[in-house]
Design a protein around this motif. Structure first.
Motif, PDB file in Angstrom:
ATOM      1  N   PRO A  81       0.823  -1.217   0.000  1.00  0.00           N
ATOM      2  CA  PRO A  81       0.000   0.000   0.000  1.00  0.00           C
ATOM      3  C   PRO A  81       0.857   1.267   0.000  1.00  0.00           C
ATOM      4  CG  PRO A  81      -0.745  -1.552   1.687  1.00  0.00           C
ATOM      5  CD  PRO A  81       0.542  -2.100   1.128  1.00  0.00           C
ATOM      6  N   CYS A  89      -0.477   4.236   0.852  1.00  0.00           N
ATOM      7  CA  CYS A  89      -1.382   5.198   1.504  1.00  0.00           C
ATOM      8  C   CYS A  89      -0.627   6.377   2.118  1.00  0.00           C
ATOM      9  CB  CYS A  89      -2.179   4.500   2.600  1.00  0.00           C
ATOM     10  SG  CYS A  89      -3.088   3.070   2.005  1.00  0.00           S
ATOM     11  N   CYS A 120     -10.992   8.172   0.508  1.00  0.00           N
ATOM     12  CA  CYS A 120     -10.213   6.975   0.164  1.00  0.00           C
ATOM     13  C   CYS A 120     -11.110   6.066  -0.667  1.00  0.00           C
ATOM     14  CB  CYS A 120      -9.795   6.268   1.448  1.00  0.00           C
ATOM     15  SG  CYS A 120      -8.980   4.668   1.213  1.00  0.00           S
ATOM     16  N   SER A 125      -5.963   6.805   7.631  1.00  0.00           N
ATOM     17  CA  SER A 125      -4.506   6.738   7.440  1.00  0.00           C
ATOM     18  C   SER A 125      -4.138   5.708   6.383  1.00  0.00           C
ATOM     19  CB  SER A 125      -3.806   6.422   8.760  1.00  0.00           C
ATOM     20  OG  SER A 125      -4.260   5.175   9.225  1.00  0.00           O
ATOM     21  N   SER A 126      -4.933   4.619   6.286  1.00  0.00           N
ATOM     22  CA  SER A 126      -4.628   3.591   5.281  1.00  0.00           C
ATOM     23  C   SER A 126      -5.896   2.804   4.996  1.00  0.00           C
ATOM     24  CB  SER A 126      -3.537   2.652   5.788  1.00  0.00           C
ATOM     25  OG  SER A 126      -4.033   1.975   6.915  1.00  0.00           O
TER      26      SER A 126
END
Ligand code: SAM
Ligand code: SF4
Length: 365
Positions: A290, A292, A309, A344-345
């Motif tokens: 990822p 992110c 997202c 955050s992700s």
């Protein structure tokens, strides 16, 4: 892969709200996102790219994206060209530098040219388009270019006709998409790209043929890892092909050399061909590696929801603000708020991962 069994399967259609939305921004400074007028999230990431899905409709039904019985949002719930352009204009004042029009299939929108022309007039952002390429002709591409479009990315997952038909569940041929790629190149669009999603046992046997398009046309061919964003919720780890495996496969014929990226928020890791051939290979690996931490993207759906997202389970509504004639400052505040709350992700590998209720075509990839 953990967490896949916990995916939710509900698909709810958006409804038009009857309640007047909160358009007050007087106390914006008491909110963390109201402190500055730049799109920055609570993790310090600066947002510069806005992806606008201008329609949730598509003429394909790619197995990894849409289901055959998909339901579309009611037309009245979709933003109008004027509304898309207004959001684009306000977003630029908050730091957006690039807008990518997506869908669904953006070329199905009858006013695509007008949307591009009006964004061009209202802003100085770079305007890009991602498309399945099936409806583009040299003439239509030339008109879009004239309107202000500067970059085109085409999705193409197979060169074999039967396989292409099986994946896209359409009557278009891969030759049609190749012709559109050739037209983009000859019209001088900057950085024409091809995106391919590999699915094990379906099209991973075409990896080399797809990679070869990069050499043949001196373009970027980018392999995107299959993500759990299909409307049918049929994603499973056995169908997943990692970027590392795809790279090994390509290197059996074409050794690659890693290139340094000058853009830290770039989604793709780029490689040149070691034998000096033109073209580049990109790997977009949201599942296995990822990216992110450097994400610079915000999304606006066709029905006017902001999604910080791809995997957001929360959305921020701008349609009601637009329709209740809210001020630019109120709309800017909503953009700032959605951005501030960017997760955050995406957490795909986490045990508590929940697949968003919308599929990729309803989000805008
Ligand atoms: N219809 C246009 C197209 O296909 O290019 C634009 C919209 S499509 C949702 C944007 C991109 O998302 C395409 O490149 C497509 O391959 C990719 N995509 C769709 N579903 C995906 C999935 N489950 N995993 C990875 N990529 C996906
Ligand atoms: Fe349509 Fe693009 Fe989704 Fe394929 S990937 S079904 S072309 S929106």
């Amino acid at each position: 892969m953990e967490g896949i069994n916990s995916m939710t399967r509900t698909i709810a259609l958006p409804t038009l709200s009857r309640e007047r939305p909160d358009t007050s921004h007087a106390c914006a400074s008491s909110r963390p996102w109201g402190m500055q007028r730049r799109l920055i999230d609570s993790h310090g990431r600066v947002i510069r790219d806005l992806r606008i899905s201008i329609t949730d409709r598509c003429n394909f039904r790619c197995t990894y994206c849409m289901s055959t019985d998909c339901e579309f949002a009611e037309t009245a719930t979709l933003l109008t060209p004027r509304e898309f352009v207004r959001v684009a204009r306000i977003a630029e004042t908050l730091g957006i530098r690039k807008i990518r029009l997506t869908g669904g299939e953006p070329t199905l929108h009858p006013q695509l040219e007008q949307i591009i022309a009006e964004i061009r007039q209202a802003t100085t952002v770079e305007i890009a388009l991602i498309t399945n390429g099936s409806r583009l002709t040299r003439d239509s591409l030339a008109r879009l270019q004239e309107a202000g479009l500067s970059r085109v990315t085409m999705s193409l997952d197979a060169l074999d006709e039967e396989r292409f038909a099986t994946i896209t569940r359409s009557t278009t041929t891969p030759q049609r998409v190749i012709a559109a790629i050739e037209d983009c190149i000859s019209l001088g669009f900057s950085e024409t790209k091809v995106n391919a999603v590999l699915i094990r046992g379906v099209n991973d046997g075409e990896t080399l043929a797809l990679a070869n398009l990069a050499r043949r046309y001196a373009i970027d061919v980018r392999f995107i890892e299959y993500m759990p964003l299909d409307a049918a919720h049929a994603w499973d780890a056995s169908k997943f092909v990692s970027a590392a495996e795809t790279r090994r496969h390509i290197e059996t014929s074409y050794p690659l050399l890693a290139l340094d990226s000058c853009d830290p928020s770039a989604t793709a890791s780029l490689f040149a061909f070691a034998d000096g051939a033109a073209g580049r290979i990109g790997f977009i690996a949201p599942v296995s590696s990822p990216f992110c931490g450097a994400c610079s993207r915000l999304r606006l759906t066709a029905d006017g929801k902001l999604r910080p997202c791809l995997f957001s389970t929360d959305e921020w509504d701008v349609r009601d603000l637009l329709r209740w004639n809210a001020s630019d400052a109120s709309i800017a505040d909503r953009l700032l708020e959605a951005t501030w709350n960017k997760q955050s992700s995406h957490g795909i590998s986490g045990t508590d991962f929940v697949q968003p209720r919308r599929g990729m075509s309803a989000i805008g990839g």
